[in-house]
Enzyme design. Sequence first.
Site, PDB file in Angstrom:
ATOM      1  N   CYS A  67      -3.406  -3.144   4.561  1.00 53.87           N
ATOM      2  CA  CYS A  67      -2.727  -4.543   5.061  1.00 53.87           C
ATOM      3  C   CYS A  67      -2.709  -6.390   4.430  1.00 53.87           C
ATOM      4  CB  CYS A  67      -2.119  -4.578   5.874  1.00 53.87           C
ATOM      5  SG  CYS A  67      -1.960  -2.650   7.148  1.00 53.87           S
TER       6      CYS A  67
ATOM      7  N   GLU B  21       0.700  -1.189  -0.067  1.00 52.25           N
ATOM      8  CA  GLU B  21       0.034  -0.110  -0.439  1.00 52.25           C
ATOM      9  C   GLU B  21       0.936   1.564   0.300  1.00 52.25           C
ATOM     10  OE1 GLU B  21      -1.650  -1.420   4.211  1.00 52.25           O
ATOM     11  OE2 GLU B  21      -1.772   1.340   3.390  1.00 52.25           O
TER      12      GLU B  21
ATOM     13  N   HIS C  73      -2.956  -9.877  12.466  1.00 44.26           N
ATOM     14  CA  HIS C  73      -1.527  -8.420  12.168  1.00 44.26           C
ATOM     15  C   HIS C  73      -1.178  -7.635  13.087  1.00 44.26           C
ATOM     16  CE1 HIS C  73      -1.278  -4.899   9.894  1.00 44.26           C
ATOM     17  NE2 HIS C  73      -2.358  -3.967  10.060  1.00 44.26           N
TER      18      HIS C  73
ATOM     19  N   ASN D 194       5.022  -0.724  12.717  1.00 44.91           N
ATOM     20  CA  ASN D 194       4.427  -1.583  11.578  1.00 44.91           C
ATOM     21  C   ASN D 194       5.012  -2.024   9.677  1.00 44.91           C
ATOM     22  OD1 ASN D 194       1.897  -2.651  10.010  1.00 44.91           O
ATOM     23  ND2 ASN D 194       0.771  -0.811  10.465  1.00 44.91           N
TER      24      ASN D 194
HETATM   25  P1  HMG Z   1      -2.585   7.874  21.488  1.00 40.79           P
HETATM   26  O1  HMG Z   1      -3.399   8.201  21.454  1.00 40.79           O
HETATM   27  O2  HMG Z   1      -1.468   8.169  21.225  1.00 40.79           O
HETATM   28  O3  HMG Z   1      -2.654   6.528  22.395  1.00 40.79           O
HETATM   29  O4  HMG Z   1      -2.464   6.617  19.721  1.00 40.79           O
HETATM   30  P2  HMG Z   1      -3.784   6.513  23.608  1.00 40.79           P
HETATM   31  O5  HMG Z   1      -3.214   7.421  25.067  1.00 40.79           O
HETATM   32  O6  HMG Z   1      -4.265   5.498  23.272  1.00 40.79           O
HETATM   33  O7  HMG Z   1      -2.426   5.316  24.780  1.00 40.79           O
HETATM   34  C1  HMG Z   1      -2.040   3.969  23.544  1.00 40.79           C
HETATM   35  C2  HMG Z   1      -2.178   3.098  24.948  1.00 40.79           C
HETATM   36  O8  HMG Z   1      -0.901   3.147  25.725  1.00 40.79           O
HETATM   37  C3  HMG Z   1      -2.980   3.104  25.946  1.00 40.79           C
HETATM   38  O9  HMG Z   1      -3.568   1.395  25.687  1.00 40.79           O
HETATM   39  C4  HMG Z   1      -3.006   3.198  27.321  1.00 40.79           C
HETATM   40  O10 HMG Z   1      -3.935   3.763  27.596  1.00 40.79           O
HETATM   41  C5  HMG Z   1      -1.878   3.496  27.214  1.00 40.79           C
HETATM   42  P3  HMG Z   1      -4.571   0.682  26.317  1.00 40.79           P
HETATM   43  O11 HMG Z   1      -6.013   1.890  27.192  1.00 40.79           O
HETATM   44  O12 HMG Z   1      -5.607   1.366  24.392  1.00 40.79           O
HETATM   45  O13 HMG Z   1      -4.962  -0.406  26.033  1.00 40.79           O
HETATM   46  N1  HMG Z   1      -0.908   4.361  27.808  1.00 40.79           N
HETATM   47  C6  HMG Z   1       0.552   3.558  28.630  1.00 40.79           C
HETATM   48  N2  HMG Z   1       0.997   2.927  29.055  1.00 40.79           N
HETATM   49  C7  HMG Z   1       1.615   2.603  30.223  1.00 40.79           C
HETATM   50  N3  HMG Z   1       1.668   3.297  30.623  1.00 40.79           N
HETATM   51  C8  HMG Z   1       1.396   4.883  30.419  1.00 40.79           C
HETATM   52  C9  HMG Z   1       0.987   5.228  29.164  1.00 40.79           C
HETATM   53  N4  HMG Z   1       0.097   6.507  28.748  1.00 40.79           N
HETATM   54  C10 HMG Z   1      -0.847   5.410  28.070  1.00 40.79           C
HETATM   55  N5  HMG Z   1       2.033   5.958  30.658  1.00 40.79           N
HETATM   56  C11 HMG Z   1      -3.071   4.629  18.139  1.00 40.79           C
HETATM   57  C12 HMG Z   1      -2.604   5.512  19.921  1.00 40.79           C
HETATM   58  C13 HMG Z   1      -2.634   3.165  18.195  1.00 40.79           C
HETATM   59  C14 HMG Z   1      -4.039   5.519  18.458  1.00 40.79           C
HETATM   60  C15 HMG Z   1      -1.985   5.900  17.434  1.00 40.79           C
HETATM   61  O14 HMG Z   1      -0.892   5.621  17.644  1.00 40.79           O
HETATM   62  C16 HMG Z   1      -2.653   5.760  15.932  1.00 40.79           C
HETATM   63  O15 HMG Z   1      -3.738   5.834  15.376  1.00 40.79           O
HETATM   64  N6  HMG Z   1      -2.049   4.581  14.972  1.00 40.79           N
HETATM   65  C17 HMG Z   1      -2.102   4.497  13.937  1.00 40.79           C
HETATM   66  C18 HMG Z   1      -3.449   3.315  14.038  1.00 40.79           C
HETATM   67  C19 HMG Z   1      -2.936   1.677  14.347  1.00 40.79           C
HETATM   68  O16 HMG Z   1      -2.212   1.812  14.181  1.00 40.79           O
HETATM   69  N7  HMG Z   1      -4.446   1.024  13.998  1.00 40.79           N
HETATM   70  C20 HMG Z   1      -4.032  -0.402  14.612  1.00 40.79           C
HETATM   71  C21 HMG Z   1      -5.895  -1.213  13.921  1.00 40.79           C
HETATM   72  S1  HMG Z   1      -5.914  -0.191  12.251  1.00 40.79           S
HETATM   73  C22 HMG Z   1      -4.579  -1.546  11.379  1.00 40.79           C
HETATM   74  O17 HMG Z   1      -3.945  -2.665  12.035  1.00 40.79           O
HETATM   75  C23 HMG Z   1      -4.485  -1.800  10.133  1.00 40.79           C
HETATM   76  C24 HMG Z   1      -3.139  -0.752   9.982  1.00 40.79           C
HETATM   77  O18 HMG Z   1      -2.048  -1.426   9.664  1.00 40.79           O
HETATM   78  C25 HMG Z   1      -3.693  -0.246   8.149  1.00 40.79           C
HETATM   79  C26 HMG Z   1      -4.135  -0.503   7.379  1.00 40.79           C
HETATM   80  O19 HMG Z   1      -4.410  -2.524   7.175  1.00 40.79           O
HETATM   81  O20 HMG Z   1      -3.349  -0.476   6.413  1.00 40.79           O
HETATM   82  C27 HMG Z   1      -2.873   0.742  10.671  1.00 40.79           C
END
Ligand code: HMG
Length: 377
Positions: free
Chosen positions: A112, A80, A231, A265
């Site tokens: 993906c 992609e 994935h 990733n």
């Molecule tokens: P964010 O807003 O920076 O992070 O975005 P957050 O505030 O949601 O925190 C992440 C995690 O860290 C949470 O854990 C927090 O609690 C924890 P959870 O509650 O979810 O279990 N956290 C802590 N833990 C320990 N100590 C601390 C602490 N602070 C926070 N002090 C997000 C995170 C993944 C949303 C962002 O990075 C993002 O948008 N990434 C891209 C999207 C993505 O990867 N999506 C995955 C599903 S879609 C997919 O897999 C397809 C893809 O590969 C593309 C394709 O298909 O082509 C993406």
Amino acid sequence: MQDIGINRISFSTSRYFIDMAEFALSRNQVKAKYYDGLMQEKMSIPPPCEDTITLAFSAAVNVTDKYDIEKIDLLIFATESGIDESKSCAIYIHKFLNLKSTCKVFDIKQACYAGTAAIFTAYAFVRANPGRQALVVMSDVARYGLHTPGEATQGCGAVAVIISENPSIAVINPKTGIHSEESMDFWRPVGRNEAIVNGAMSAKKYLSFLKRSYEDFQKNNGMELDHICFHTPFCKMALKGHIALYGNRDNFNVNSIAYNRLIGNCYTASLYISLISLLSNTKEDLSRRIIGLYSYGSGSVSEFFSVRMQAGYMDFLNIDLFKKNIEDRIHISIKEYENIYDSYCLDDIKNLDYLTSGELRFLGVSDDMRVYEKYKR
Ligand code: HMG
């Protein structure tokens, strides 16, 4: 029915990485957010002379080394983050690998999920053409904007797989589970180098599609699985997938994310890097074990399927090379990463001696044509 599946598999990633503890510091976050919250420790960073083609070539060289490439009648490239709106990435790999001119060559796209679409297209080709084999390469550079939440979930890498009859590594079960439904969780409009993502929605879709495709898989198979690979856009997502299926984190196999935790990733390649991780790092002999695989591609399409490991599969995995791919990488600072980020897709590449690549490198663009050269370290 003749057994068809994975006869060879290997991966590549770039030669540079950043540490997520240093990344946290630079983004006013605590290390635990990335190490524990996302379960990511390092992230591979592609230098400007590395792209989807060069990463794919390194992985493809690994699986075709000492292999009779005359047997390969089909080459499919899943990505992609391709480099041309018209010409396939696959045709570059065909050229640099010196595959025969009667080999069929094309790309496949669906975020993906495309890697899995390529595997099953290759499977159908081998079934329809006894004695023939297919090479599938999946390669991506995952890019989000600087200082966006997605930035912590970048990475890059490629996986190459040879699909054949009587495979040495794993037999693919053609009865799979599917769920497809349009969604706007992640996309990259034409002309943009960075993906746009609704992070929270994407995680929800990943989990709901997992449930639906797993149910469809079980309806078609009713089968117990010994391990599951997911994935892995970031490792915590795989753990959440496990919890969604089993209700708790017991028996989550951390071996299945060992390499993903250090690479980040790789979009189309991520699921298969997880499979390589499991096979390379699990001490138990997995012969005859059934491994479930969850493939998710935003937008969105998912497929849950399974493979049965062959006896003696370890003889066909180059584990020393897999470890070297990770351990020989060079650590760069966040400042260096930001400089590299800004020079992505520059037409004129500078400092090639410093920014080395794998087996092939991108030299720049001349008259709107991308130029590559084979590279010996
Ligand atoms: P964010 O807003 O920076 O992070 O975005 P957050 O505030 O949601 O925190 C992440 C995690 O860290 C949470 O854990 C927090 O609690 C924890 P959870 O509650 O979810 O279990 N956290 C802590 N833990 C320990 N100590 C601390 C602490 N602070 C926070 N002090 C997000 C995170 C993944 C949303 C962002 O990075 C993002 O948008 N990434 C891209 C999207 C993505 O990867 N999506 C995955 C599903 S879609 C997919 O897999 C397809 C893809 O590969 C593309 C394709 O298909 O082509 C993406």
